[in-house]
Design a protein around this motif. Structure first.
Motif, short mmCIF file in Angstrom:
data_model
loop_
_atom_site.label_atom_id
_atom_site.label_comp_id
_atom_site.label_asym_id
_atom_site.label_seq_id
_atom_site.Cartn_x
_atom_site.Cartn_y
_atom_site.Cartn_z
N GLY A 139 0.81 -1.22 0.00
CA GLY A 139 0.00 0.00 0.00
C GLY A 139 0.84 1.26 0.00
O GLY A 139 0.56 2.21 -0.75
N SER A 140 1.88 1.30 0.83
CA SER A 140 2.72 2.50 0.88
C SER A 140 3.49 2.67 -0.43
O SER A 140 3.65 3.79 -0.92
N THR A 141 3.91 1.57 -1.02
CA THR A 141 4.60 1.64 -2.33
C THR A 141 3.63 2.10 -3.41
O THR A 141 3.98 2.96 -4.23
N LEU A 142 2.43 1.58 -3.39
CA LEU A 142 1.41 2.00 -4.36
C LEU A 142 1.09 3.48 -4.19
O LEU A 142 0.95 4.22 -5.17
N GLY A 143 0.99 3.93 -2.95
CA GLY A 143 0.75 5.36 -2.68
C GLY A 143 1.85 6.23 -3.24
O GLY A 143 1.58 7.30 -3.81
N MET A 144 3.10 5.80 -3.08
CA MET A 144 4.23 6.56 -3.64
C MET A 144 4.13 6.62 -5.16
O MET A 144 4.37 7.67 -5.77
N LEU A 145 3.79 5.50 -5.76
CA LEU A 145 3.68 5.46 -7.22
C LEU A 145 2.51 6.33 -7.70
O LEU A 145 2.64 7.04 -8.71
N LEU A 146 1.39 6.30 -7.00
CA LEU A 146 0.25 7.12 -7.39
C LEU A 146 0.58 8.62 -7.36
O LEU A 146 0.08 9.39 -8.16
N ALA A 147 1.43 9.01 -6.42
CA ALA A 147 1.81 10.41 -6.30
C ALA A 147 2.94 10.81 -7.24
O ALA A 147 3.00 11.96 -7.68
N ASN A 148 3.85 9.88 -7.56
CA ASN A 148 5.05 10.24 -8.31
C ASN A 148 5.02 9.93 -9.79
O ASN A 148 5.59 10.67 -10.59
#
Length: 185
Positions: A139-148
């Motif tokens: 989830g935290s990795t996906l969140g980073m990808l969604l933002a970057n």
């Protein structure tokens, strides 16, 4: 599934206007090769957040549930305050590893920039509170990808249109709400 969604939302919102998002913009402008930049961000985040999540999971085993509850709530409130402070990108981080290709430059710069960053701290806190660990890390990795990833692909035009102040306030409110929710449940 709740763990994955909470981790994704918390990190994606916290990442808006963060130094690693600005670093993504610098890398995109400098190299203009979105695929290796996005892959570097993915791998750097995955490794960094797996380590951070592991620390959070270990801390959860050492502390009593009551102590953990107060520490996690206080950490969410601290991250909420930290989110209100705008970050500045460090262009030197974009230069680290630059002689080894775009992927390696991104991997090294992003991993180093994420050390001690609020999204890394949020991952530690999330892993201490939620399980299973793989969902927190995913989830935290996906969140980073969604933002970057949009910043990398759309460049300066996209970043210039983001209401960064409003996003920081929204992220701070989210973290404060998570802290209150931990205390009240």
């Amino acid at each position: 599934m709740q763990t994955l969604l909470v981790s994704t939302a918390a990190v994606a919102i916290a990442e808006i206007g963060d130094k690693t998002q600005l670093l993504s913009l610098i890398l995109a402008a400098k190299y203009r090769r979105p695929w290796p930049i996005c892959l570097g961000i993915l791998l750097a985040t995955l490794v960094n957040h797996a380590l951070a999540g592991s620390v959070g999971a270990l801390v959860a085993h050492w502390l009593s549930p009551q102590a953990l509850k107060w520490i996690v709530a206080a950490s969410f409130f601290a991250v909420a305050l930290w989110t209100l402070k705008p970050d500045a990108a460090d262009e030197d981080e974009a230069e680290r590893g630059a002689g080894h290709g775009v992927f390696i430059a991104t991997l090294v710069a992003f991993f180093l920039a994420e050390m001690g960053d609020k999204t890394q701290v949020a991952t530690v806190v999330l892993a201490a509170q939620y399980s299973p660990l793989w969902q927190v890390v995913a989830g935290s990795t996906l969140g980073m990808l969604l933002a970057n990833v949009p910043v990398v692909w759309l460049g300066a035009r996209f970043a210039a249109k983001l209401p960064l102040r409003a996003a920081r306030i929204g992220a701070a409110l989210l973290f404060a709400a998570l802290g209150a929710w931990i205390l009240l449940r």
